[in-house]
Design a protein around this motif. Structure first.
Motif, PDB file in Angstrom:
ATOM      1  N   GLY B  39       9.600 -36.990  43.211  1.00 61.37           N
ATOM      2  CA  GLY B  39       8.811 -38.079  43.778  1.00 61.37           C
ATOM      3  C   GLY B  39       9.242 -39.455  43.322  1.00 61.37           C
ATOM      4  O   GLY B  39       8.630 -40.449  43.705  1.00 61.37           O
TER       5      GLY B  39
ATOM      6  N   GLU C 360      -0.835 -44.235  43.287  1.00 56.97           N
ATOM      7  CA  GLU C 360      -0.067 -43.096  43.811  1.00 56.97           C
ATOM      8  C   GLU C 360       0.636 -42.290  42.733  1.00 56.97           C
ATOM      9  O   GLU C 360       0.683 -41.056  42.816  1.00 56.97           O
ATOM     10  CB  GLU C 360       0.947 -43.584  44.846  1.00 56.97           C
ATOM     11  CG  GLU C 360       0.299 -43.981  46.147  1.00 56.97           C
ATOM     12  CD  GLU C 360       1.193 -44.920  46.935  1.00 56.97           C
ATOM     13  OE1 GLU C 360       2.430 -44.725  46.923  1.00 56.97           O
ATOM     14  OE2 GLU C 360       0.661 -45.872  47.530  1.00 56.97           O
ATOM     15  N   ARG C 364       0.016 -38.248  42.065  1.00 56.45           N
ATOM     16  CA  ARG C 364       1.076 -37.239  42.052  1.00 56.45           C
ATOM     17  C   ARG C 364       1.101 -36.484  40.718  1.00 56.45           C
ATOM     18  O   ARG C 364       1.154 -35.255  40.690  1.00 56.45           O
ATOM     19  CB  ARG C 364       2.430 -37.925  42.306  1.00 56.45           C
ATOM     20  CG  ARG C 364       3.572 -36.964  42.546  1.00 56.45           C
ATOM     21  CD  ARG C 364       4.869 -37.715  42.839  1.00 56.45           C
ATOM     22  NE  ARG C 364       5.355 -38.414  41.670  1.00 56.45           N
ATOM     23  CZ  ARG C 364       5.381 -39.744  41.516  1.00 56.45           C
ATOM     24  NH1 ARG C 364       4.961 -40.552  42.473  1.00 56.45           N
ATOM     25  NH2 ARG C 364       5.834 -40.275  40.403  1.00 56.45           N
TER      26      ARG C 364
END
Lengths: 369, 369, 369
Positions: B39, C360, C364
């Protein structure tokens, strides 16, 4: 506009009385191990540039004039008159003068007061006191008795003690007071080996001095960070004082961490955690010049605003008192002013904090009127 | 406007000759222990953003275009043509190239000079030199004799030696030169245990190399701070070099502390204290990107302006030479420009200091024309 | 304008349910060893000023009103209503709540969620878990079995484990997992000596807890930097974790370095080097107030933008959640906004990075929806 109408310089030395040439003046601008490298000059440093910015106007010259021109004007006025104009133009209203450099090249508090038309008080350096006592004491017993007496006498007239244990030995000293037998043993060995003029660097005796000062109740200034040029600078990191700070908590004696840079954030942390610890916000500014506002802001991160004290850390040149004071005022005004402009602080708070850091905190800690 | 018409990159490597895909290019943007976390991408770093800011325009694209678009254009031009456009657009006029990475993937000084239409000189990495000598020496005696010969030969054509002792072992090395018996013993053990290609990390041999370089009189570059990614970074704090610095004072050999970050204030302090110590102001900028001006300003606190040297620290990608040079010029211009705007520095002084840091100090230290 | 529409506070505690007077409120503003020094107040700190800036408007008062006026209004509303207005005004949309302070003075995740009208999840503190297990286990065998069970159970409902090994013992722990015999021996000694309520500080058991958490696969938060006020702060330097970080690489468990300051650049370096290491960007901001933008920018030097997580680090006062969130948003907007204004970053990249750091990345790492 943030105003600081009065400034208490809580740590400085006196000034040289003699006329200075270009080379002797330059040598006072920094603490180095040897002369400048070929092709370089100590005028090309933040301190050199700050002197050239702030001092020429006080002697009737343009800012940033050449060193040669500045020194010619200084010689024309003579060291006494130049010193008076500089000190009187610094904005400092009270000087706390460390008289602990041997010899009498530097002016003392009385002369500083007269030259500057300001108040001046003495700060007594523990290590010189011990060296002077050793010079005139024949036995261990008389040394220790005379030392106790000298600390007692000094406490009656001085406003603070100062210790250079950090630059003599490093700050990683055992935190507790040494026992009487330990002190006698160390004193015996030191006195037997020493010649007149030798510096005190024995860790047991350095600790004995610190604890003698703590017992006096007078504020105790501790050199940390920038100090002796050739020393490993991490040996003066104020975190190394944590044990001593804990050991002296609640005894009623305040500790003032001088200089601190490049570990000034660590010093500010200790001032934030321990009620009896204060942090110096000034001396590092003279060394970092155009960066003074940032260095000051870094101290203002963790240190409570009632625990921060101004100093110039100046020594030898009245120019350094000027630069210390002007950089501090300018930096404080810019840092706090920007926070007011951003809405982070109110103007009233900024004014109040400026007055505290510039003078009021020092007046309270040192019991000045 | 502060101008820096010429730039001497006092420490860099050559560039890769091969075509790079997105993944292989990305891997050159940082020094890590393993691939990016799921990610995440190394393009999302200060270095990645700086490459996307400064490099696309040199290849005819918009700043901040996507990595994919940039790499497509790079492939279209081919690595040789892209490299030429980038290096020639960097503004660097002289490269000092560390040739000490094994293998011949990277261009050397001659190829760099041709590609960049600039001057280039070699910096010899001591540890690789010793490893190469070990590969071809049968006995301890021949190893030590051949090594002495190799150092002597290198000193005749290189402009500097560089040492990665700090990233191989840490900078906490004994400061004095090891004795001949100690060196022979360490060489014997190392040669007996090593296989071809093994890296030299023995502290006695690392010190022997440092002192061999000091004896040559050539400037000696020492890696400090950011280095091998997985090493404990405090083991490369330049304060650990204080003893070695003291031991080499007055011998006539200059020491240049590379990188330094996050201990760059410590490196600057050493450059301020010791006449023979210089500090690198560039390589950390490539890693800190948009923060380059602040990092540079932190170095400018204590380091005398005659003791600061620019470098890109680039390796593998010509993009990193570009970014190193552009970030430095931009940061220097903004830092010095703001000091001029505040009245802290004169414009003439700022121009003069910019020229010194960008090129003149390096020309003097390395004896470049 | 950089927008951060949602904020995940990845590390905080609950709030006190009781009414607070001036003194009890003040005591929550900092972590100190003793009451404020005479003549000083903890309201005169960056945290105090930040509370006075951001919180009064949420209770219908002017920014920067006096502490007395603010607390009078707070009492008028009552702690529940004041807490709701503050938490709902903070902008935080998800709270990860460390429930590991003993006693039940502080609200837990469910109460936080209700009061704040936000999501809340639990973070389990390893040391408290072990202390609770010890309180109810009769033998070493049952303690170790129950502990394993408790870690397993916690891993099923918590989103992370957190460890205060750094502030209990310092981060210089042996990096490898302790052997079973070593753990049994340490557990036996600890259980035999402990009284109910004693804190766990045994290094072998602290390591056993760390490795139990690593085995669970849940992200592991490690306190570093600012922690227990009286501890030597260098004992919490995240560089000391390098060995543990290396030992846990590739095992699939993420490590999150909390706080970090004044060693946040070191923490950012580790996040840059190791794929499984993340760095906290928030908690230090509450302590540094008007300097938050600079502290955040220092983290943004080396840490990849996908590896930085926001937190408030708040505890006890909902004012600290507010201040943590507002300072972060303001700092992030100003730092990234200035880079966009200079052309260093594109606006699109800045927006994207802001969203990553604000929420974010945490979603994650912690597997939040």
């Amino acid at each position: 506009m943030i105003e600081t109408p009065s400034l208490v310089d809580q740590y400085c030395h006196g000034v040289l009385r003699t006329e200075l040439g270009l080379g002797t003046f330059e040598a006072q601008l920094a603490r180095t191990e040897g002369p400048p490298a070929p092709g370089t000059t100590l005028f090309d440093t933040q301190t050199g540039f700050a002197v050239r910015r702030w001092c020429p106007p006080l002697l009737g010259l343009e800012p940033h004039c050449t060193p040669a021109r500045y020194l010619a004007r200084r010689r024309e006025l003579g060291p006494l008159e130049a010193g008076r104009r500089l000190l009187r133009g610094s904005g400092i209203t009270t000087y706390l003068v460390d008289t602990g450099l041997p010899g009498d090249d530097l002016t003392g508090p009385a002369e500083m007061a007269a030259d500057a038309r300001a108040d001046a008080h003495e700060t007594v350096r523990l290590e010189l006191l011990a060296e002077q006592v050793a010079d005139t004491s024949g036995t261990v017993e008389s040394f220790l008795a005379n030392l106790a007496e000298a600390v007692h006498t000094a406490a009656a007239h001085a406003v603070a003690f100062t210790s250079v244990a950090g630059v003599r030995h490093g700050l990683a000293l055992a935190p507790e007071p040494p026992g009487p037998g330990e002190v006698r043993g160390a004193a015996g060995r030191w006195l037997a080996a020493r010649r007149v003029g030798d510096e005190l660097a024995d860790p047991v005796l350095l600790r004995h001095l610190l604890w003698s000062a703590v017992a006096s109740g007078l504020p105790l200034q501790l050199h940390a960070g920038l100090g002796e040029p050739g020393l490993r600078i991490d040996r003066t990191d104020p975190v190394l004082l944590t044990g001593f700070v804990r050991a002296t908590a609640g005894l009623g004696t305040d500790l003032v961490l001088l200089h601190g840079y490049p570990y000034h954030r660590h010093a500010a942390h200790l001032a934030g955690v321990f009620p009896h610890v204060y942090v110096d916000s000034g001396a590092a500014l003279v060394r970092t010049g155009a960066r003074a506002a940032t260095v000051l802001a870094e101290i203002l991160e963790l240190a409570p605003f009632g625990k921060i004290l101004f100093s110039s850390g100046a020594r030898g040149l009245p120019e350094l008192h000027v630069v210390g004071a002007r950089l501090f005022r300018d930096a404080l005004g810019r840092v706090l002013g920007s926070w007011v402009a951003e809405g982070a602080w109110s103007l009233a708070d900024a004014q109040r904090v400026a007055g505290m850091v510039a003078a009021e905190n020092a007046r309270r800690v040192y019991g000045l009127k």
